[in-house]
Design a protein around this motif. Structure first.
Motif, PDB file in Angstrom:
ATOM      1  N   ASP A 478       4.321  -3.388   2.601  1.00  0.00           N
ATOM      2  CA  ASP A 478       4.575  -4.124   3.834  1.00  0.00           C
ATOM      3  C   ASP A 478       6.063  -4.112   4.141  1.00  0.00           C
ATOM      4  O   ASP A 478       6.888  -3.636   3.367  1.00  0.00           O
ATOM      5  N   VAL A 479       6.435  -4.664   5.282  1.00  0.00           N
ATOM      6  CA  VAL A 479       7.815  -4.572   5.744  1.00  0.00           C
ATOM      7  C   VAL A 479       8.786  -5.321   4.824  1.00  0.00           C
ATOM      8  O   VAL A 479       9.949  -4.934   4.701  1.00  0.00           O
ATOM      9  N   ALA A 480       8.329  -6.348   4.135  1.00  0.00           N
ATOM     10  CA  ALA A 480       9.211  -7.094   3.227  1.00  0.00           C
ATOM     11  C   ALA A 480       9.641  -6.215   2.055  1.00  0.00           C
ATOM     12  O   ALA A 480      10.810  -6.206   1.663  1.00  0.00           O
ATOM     13  N   LYS A 499      14.424   9.332   3.817  1.00  0.00           N
ATOM     14  CA  LYS A 499      13.052   9.716   4.169  1.00  0.00           C
ATOM     15  C   LYS A 499      12.093   8.739   3.484  1.00  0.00           C
ATOM     16  O   LYS A 499      12.153   8.563   2.274  1.00  0.00           O
ATOM     17  N   ILE A 500      11.239   8.081   4.251  1.00  0.00           N
ATOM     18  CA  ILE A 500      10.179   7.236   3.697  1.00  0.00           C
ATOM     19  C   ILE A 500       8.893   8.044   3.750  1.00  0.00           C
ATOM     20  O   ILE A 500       8.420   8.407   4.829  1.00  0.00           O
ATOM     21  N   VAL A 501       8.366   8.368   2.570  1.00  0.00           N
ATOM     22  CA  VAL A 501       7.231   9.291   2.469  1.00  0.00           C
ATOM     23  C   VAL A 501       5.994   8.538   2.011  1.00  0.00           C
ATOM     24  O   VAL A 501       6.042   7.768   1.036  1.00  0.00           O
ATOM     25  N   ASN A 502       4.882   8.778   2.687  1.00  0.00           N
ATOM     26  CA  ASN A 502       3.601   8.200   2.281  1.00  0.00           C
ATOM     27  C   ASN A 502       2.603   9.328   2.026  1.00  0.00           C
ATOM     28  O   ASN A 502       2.336  10.136   2.914  1.00  0.00           O
ATOM     29  N   VAL A 503       2.130   9.412   0.773  1.00  0.00           N
ATOM     30  CA  VAL A 503       1.111  10.408   0.412  1.00  0.00           C
ATOM     31  C   VAL A 503      -0.246   9.719   0.509  1.00  0.00           C
ATOM     32  O   VAL A 503      -0.494   8.725  -0.196  1.00  0.00           O
ATOM     33  N   LYS A 515       4.852   1.216  12.436  1.00  0.00           N
ATOM     34  CA  LYS A 515       5.511   0.140  13.181  1.00  0.00           C
ATOM     35  C   LYS A 515       6.571  -0.555  12.325  1.00  0.00           C
ATOM     36  O   LYS A 515       7.649  -0.909  12.801  1.00  0.00           O
ATOM     37  N   ASP A 516       6.242  -0.768  11.034  1.00  0.00           N
ATOM     38  CA  ASP A 516       7.212  -1.396  10.126  1.00  0.00           C
ATOM     39  C   ASP A 516       8.463  -0.534   9.984  1.00  0.00           C
ATOM     40  O   ASP A 516       9.596  -1.044   9.951  1.00  0.00           O
ATOM     41  N   VAL A 517       8.259   0.773   9.871  1.00  0.00           N
ATOM     42  CA  VAL A 517       9.402   1.691   9.735  1.00  0.00           C
ATOM     43  C   VAL A 517      10.256   1.655  10.998  1.00  0.00           C
ATOM     44  O   VAL A 517      11.493   1.694  10.942  1.00  0.00           O
ATOM     45  N   GLU A 518       9.611   1.561  12.143  1.00  0.00           N
ATOM     46  CA  GLU A 518      10.364   1.473  13.398  1.00  0.00           C
ATOM     47  C   GLU A 518      11.208   0.197  13.448  1.00  0.00           C
ATOM     48  O   GLU A 518      12.345   0.202  13.947  1.00  0.00           O
ATOM     49  N   VAL A 519      10.660  -0.891  12.919  1.00  0.00           N
ATOM     50  CA  VAL A 519      11.424  -2.145  12.843  1.00  0.00           C
ATOM     51  C   VAL A 519      12.649  -1.971  11.954  1.00  0.00           C
ATOM     52  O   VAL A 519      13.768  -2.388  12.301  1.00  0.00           O
ATOM     53  N   LEU A 520      12.449  -1.338  10.799  1.00  0.00           N
ATOM     54  CA  LEU A 520      13.560  -1.119   9.865  1.00  0.00           C
ATOM     55  C   LEU A 520      14.604  -0.197  10.475  1.00  0.00           C
ATOM     56  O   LEU A 520      15.813  -0.357  10.245  1.00  0.00           O
TER      57      LEU A 520
END
Length: 580
Positions: A478-480, A499-503, A515-520
């Motif tokens: 999560d964003v926290a 780079k934030i990577v999600n496999v 959306k969380d990444v856009e906030v960050l």
């Protein structure tokens, strides 16, 4: 950079490399302990054995969880900040530096007792150069020499114990009864025990060395090296001290403190045994020099990979040795030799307080691992109360050594401060470069041409430092959690790209994560955040592929702490760091 593959060390080889350092302690620790604790010296040495037993599990838990080179630096890097980890690394390097110089000087003093024609300073310099060459040849060749020295040393100590026991059977315990009735010079029993324990803690120096080259060891060997070193120290140090009390009058200990075991050999076996012990002392003390070179090479290589030191030191030869690190360490040792003029008391202060501080920080790192990395799998766990007790013993020994020699403590501080200053410059080089740019711009008008050229050069340096891209593998946090990741990167790394990577599986949706990444991205405008989705299963293959494809070293890739169900060990991920 192409990594050179070399054969891993087996149990005997790994034990020999670090064991030569810790097992050589009996050559000086027996005399020191008897001088402070008198007839109760063997009790002080048994207490040291208990402390070392506690540290066996502390080291086994930490290295089992994070089996990477670096010792205290490694555990603090993965549980705290790079600055605290660098403090532990600096102390470790100082300890190794003092160990190398002291051991080589002491070895040549023993040799001088056999061949009085040699010049101790020149011979010490030769020893340092020879073992530099041996370390550059590779860890395999170093291990071969270390094993020979180790076997000879254990044989010699065993022979000395057997001959001394035979001497007692033939001559009785009259000397022991006289010594036992002697009044204590250090005060009461507990004062003598405290001072003797503080001096006896020198006998565990070298125990931390195995953790600094754990990646060069075969699987399962590290814990065996801890067991073997503990067994050797726990047997020989108290037994030899007790035999000395039974055979040598306490009044004569001070007269022969520099070669007390050789004197014991001469008393019990004659000239031939004293000669053998002196030769063994030369060899095993030289072996301790080798331990320093091997340990510092593994530690500084890890620090260079983490950009604490310049990448210049990463260069390896065909044998897999970081020869620039080894040569740099030689230069440090030689400079210390000539600056101190071989004054052992000054070097002993650096030696004693450095390794005690390293041991204490390792224990603190273990506690932080328990708190911050609870889910990280580990083959063995040390009880929290045992860790606190072990660190407490280290603190007692630290203050005990200050009481024994306050001047040595100030000498230690005088070496530590400039060393920390150099490391601090490296850690804050991005900020210092930026400050330099601002200062040059301030003097822009009177020094326009100089400012323009210097600004261009420094800006390029600044851009190079911050151009390195880092990677964080998220499992859909999560964003926290992601915010904590951003804070860690911002506070500990010099970079502008992440780079934030999600496999994930093809059926999974990342709408919320995007959306969380856009906030960050809006919250941290100074860092360019790129979100990457990859269909597949997270593991070493994905990491290897992305490292090659993006040209990003694995030690610049981060993950959170894996749970018990994670399919791989941290070591299988090739150096990927834990930051959550």
């Amino acid at each position: 950079m192409k990594k050179v593959i070399h054969k891993k060390l087996n149990e005997l080889q790994a034990t020999a490399i670090c064991g030569n350092d810790i097992s050589s302690s009996c050559l000086y620790v027996s005399a020191l302990t008897i001088m402070y604790a008198g007839q109760f010296a063997w009790i002080s040495l048994l207490v040291v054995a208990v402390v070392l037993f506690l540290f066996r599990k502390i080291y086994a838990e930490v290295v089992g969880a994070i089996p990477l080179n670096g010792g205290a630096y490694n555990v603090l890097l993965n549980t705290s900040t790079k600055r605290l980890a660098s403090l532990a690394a600096t102390l470790t390097v100082l300890s190794y530096m003092a160990t190398a110089v002291i051991s080589s000087i002491e070895a040549m003093h023993y040799l001088h007792g056999i061949l009085d024609s040699i010049n101790v300073t020149i011979a010490t310099l030769v020893v340092l150069i020879v073992f530099t060459g041996l370390a550059i040849m590779g860890i395999g060749e170093s291990a071969f020499v270390a094993v020979i020295i180790f076997v000879i040393h254990l044989f010699t100590l065993s022979l000395l114990v057997l001959v001394s026991i035979w001497y007692l059977l033939m001559n009785g315990l009259d000397t022991f009864h006289i010594n036992w009735a002697m009044p204590l010079q250090a005060g009461g029993f507990f004062t003598a025990l405290f001072l003797g324990f503080s001096a006896a803690m020198l006998g565990i120096s070298g125990f931390e060395s195995s953790s600094n080259f754990v990646e060069e060891q075969e699987a399962g060997v590290f814990r065996k090296t801890l067991r073997n070193m503990w067994g050797i120290v726990s047997f020989f140090n108290p037994v030899l001290a007790l035999l000395l009390i039974c055979i040598i009058p306490l009044a004569e200990v001070g007269e022969h403190k520099e070669s007390l075991l050789a004197y014991l050999g001469h008393t019990t076996g004659g000239t031939w045994l004293a000669f053998l012990i002196s030769i063994d002392a030369v060899l095993v003390l030289c072996g301790a020099v080798l331990t320093s070179f091997v340990g510092v090479s593994g530690l500084l290589n890890r620090m260079t990979l983490d950009r604490v030191l310049p990448n210049y030191f990463l260069k390896q030869n065909k044998n897999g040795a970081n020869y620039r690190i080894i040569i740099g360490f030689l230069i440090l040792c030689v400079s210390v030799l000539f600056v101190t003029k071989g004054h052992l008391e000054s070097l002993a202060g650096v030696y004693t307080f450095s390794f005690l501080a390293v041991m204490g920080l390792f224990g603190i790192g273990n506690l932080m691992l328990k708190i911050k990395r609870r889910k990280l799998p580990r083959p063995e766990k040390a009880r929290g109360i045992a860790v606190v007790l072990a660190v407490g013993f280290i603190v007692v020994a630290f203050f005990g050594n200050i009481k024994l020699n306050t001047n040595s403590f100030f000498t230690f501080i005088s070496y530590l401060v400039p060393a920390l200053l150099l490391v601090s410059i490296m850690l804050n080089r991005s900020m210092l470069i930026k400050v330099s740019i601002d200062a040059l711009e301030y003097f822009y008008k009177p020094l326009r041409k100089f400012v323009v050229l210097s600004n261009r050069y420094l800006s390029q340096m600044h851009n190079n430092v911050n151009s390195q891209t880092f990677v964080f593998f998220t499992k859909g946090d999560d964003v926290a959690i992601l915010n904590k990741v951003m804070q860690y990167v911002q506070n500990n790394e010099s970079t502008k790209k992440l780079k934030i990577v999600n496999v994930k599986n093809s059926s999974e949706s990342n709408d919320l994560l995007i959306k969380d990444v856009e906030v960050l991205d809006r919250a941290y405008p100074e860092i360019d955040i790129e979100f990457v989705e990859i269909i597949g299963v997270f593991g070493p293959e994905i990491i290897d592929k992305l490292s090659v494809q993006w040209g990003i070293p694995k030690n610049f890739m981060f993950i959170g702490s894996p749970g018990d169900r994670f399919s791989y060990r941290v070591a299988d991920l090739g150096g990927v760091r834990l930051i959550m």
